[in-house]
Design an enzyme around this catalytic site. Structure first.
Site, PDB file in Angstrom:
ATOM      1  N   SER A   7       0.844  -1.193   0.000  1.00  0.00           N
ATOM      2  CA  SER A   7       0.000   0.000   0.000  1.00  0.00           C
ATOM      3  C   SER A   7       0.876   1.239   0.000  1.00  0.00           C
ATOM      4  O   SER A   7       2.032   1.195   0.467  1.00  0.00           O
ATOM      5  CB  SER A   7      -0.889   0.007   1.251  1.00  0.00           C
ATOM      6  OG  SER A   7      -1.547   1.253   1.420  1.00  0.00           O
TER       7      SER A   7
ATOM      8  N   TYR B 184      -1.713  -0.018  10.930  1.00  0.00           N
ATOM      9  CA  TYR B 184      -1.863  -0.493   9.562  1.00  0.00           C
ATOM     10  C   TYR B 184      -0.658  -0.073   8.721  1.00  0.00           C
ATOM     11  O   TYR B 184      -0.069  -0.889   7.986  1.00  0.00           O
ATOM     12  CB  TYR B 184      -3.152   0.049   8.953  1.00  0.00           C
ATOM     13  CG  TYR B 184      -3.309  -0.269   7.489  1.00  0.00           C
ATOM     14  CD1 TYR B 184      -3.607  -1.566   7.071  1.00  0.00           C
ATOM     15  CD2 TYR B 184      -3.149   0.719   6.522  1.00  0.00           C
ATOM     16  CE1 TYR B 184      -3.735  -1.866   5.729  1.00  0.00           C
ATOM     17  CE2 TYR B 184      -3.283   0.431   5.177  1.00  0.00           C
ATOM     18  CZ  TYR B 184      -3.567  -0.864   4.786  1.00  0.00           C
ATOM     19  OH  TYR B 184      -3.693  -1.161   3.444  1.00  0.00           O
TER      20      TYR B 184
END
Length: 245
Positions: A145, A158
């Site tokens: 990501s 995260y």
């Protein structure tokens, strides 16, 4: 003159987190490109639906939780037992939960860290072992990501897991390149999937319309795998035109 694309016909690609979103879209596009796919996820009924859609000659499935090293071993074994080889692995399984550092339970954070980090490590280890044993090289594609390149507020844990994936990919590339193994981290911005719905995202949120689509990331996966073997892409950052970087 552009580099010629490799023909993926007959190649075998294992995908984790294959029952929805990016994994599901990648499976479809790979089969369309002539590859055979070995799919793993926790939801057996969704995997069965993909077999029905894409054809049993093209797809093999196994349920499993990527936090368990045995799941990675089972995925590689299924590829060899069903199709006689493994050419590439797409480590796509992951979860996201947004919120401040104190907003999530210990169990939530542990699940996220183990799924995103351990799930990547176990899958890569099994694939590298298979590639070295076959001595034919291979591809390890990690769906990370942009959060692993620069974190944001309310996603510290995260982002930490995604930074770990990006760092792992870079280090693994330096370790296995001479074995003919290519390692790529694909780093998309937000993608309109069921990812994090109920854990920081709301289904039907109008802002999701500006996000990438799963098919966009699947295109990147197929493009990376179809590169001539003389070159490798170590990192691919992706944003939609509607998202600020």
């Amino acid at each position: 003159m552009p580099a010629e694309a490799r023909d993926l016909t007959g190649t075998v690609v294992a995908i984790t987190g294959a029952s929805a979103g990016i994994g599901e879209a990648s499976a479809r596009l790979l089969v369309e490109s002539g590859a055979r796919v070995v799919l793993q996820a926790r939801r057996a009924e969704r995997l069965e639906a993909l077999v029905a859609e894409l054809g049993a000659d093209n797809v093999a499935t196994v349920t499993g939780d990527v936090r368990d090293p045995a799941a990675a071993t089972a995925l590689v074994r299924l590829a060899n037992d069903t199709f006689g080889r493994l050419d590439s692995v797409v480590l796509n399984a992951g979860i996201g939960m947004y919120g401040g550092i104190l907003d999530r339970s210990d169990d939530d954070l542990t699940t996220m860290m183990r799924t995103n980090v351990e799930g990547t490590v176990w899958g890569a280890r099994s694939a590298v072992q298979a590639f070295r044993e076959s001595a034919t090289g291979g591809d390890v594609v990690i769906v990370a990501s942009v959060a692993g390149l620069r974190g944001g507020a309310d996603e510290a844990v995260y982002a930490a897991t995604k930074f770990a994936q990006v760092g792992f990919a870079g280090a693994l590339d330096r370790e296995v390149r001479t074995d003919g193994i290519r390692v790529t981290a694909i780093c998309p911005a937000g993608v309109e999937t069921e990812f994090a719905i109920g854990a920081g995202r709301t289904e039907g949120d109008p802002s999701l319309a500006d996000y990438l689509r799963p098919e966009d990331v699947a295109h990147a996966v197929v493009t990376v795998l179809a590169q001539p073997r003389r070159l490798r892409t170590t990192q691919w950052q992706m944003w939609s035109m509607g998202q600020g970087s």
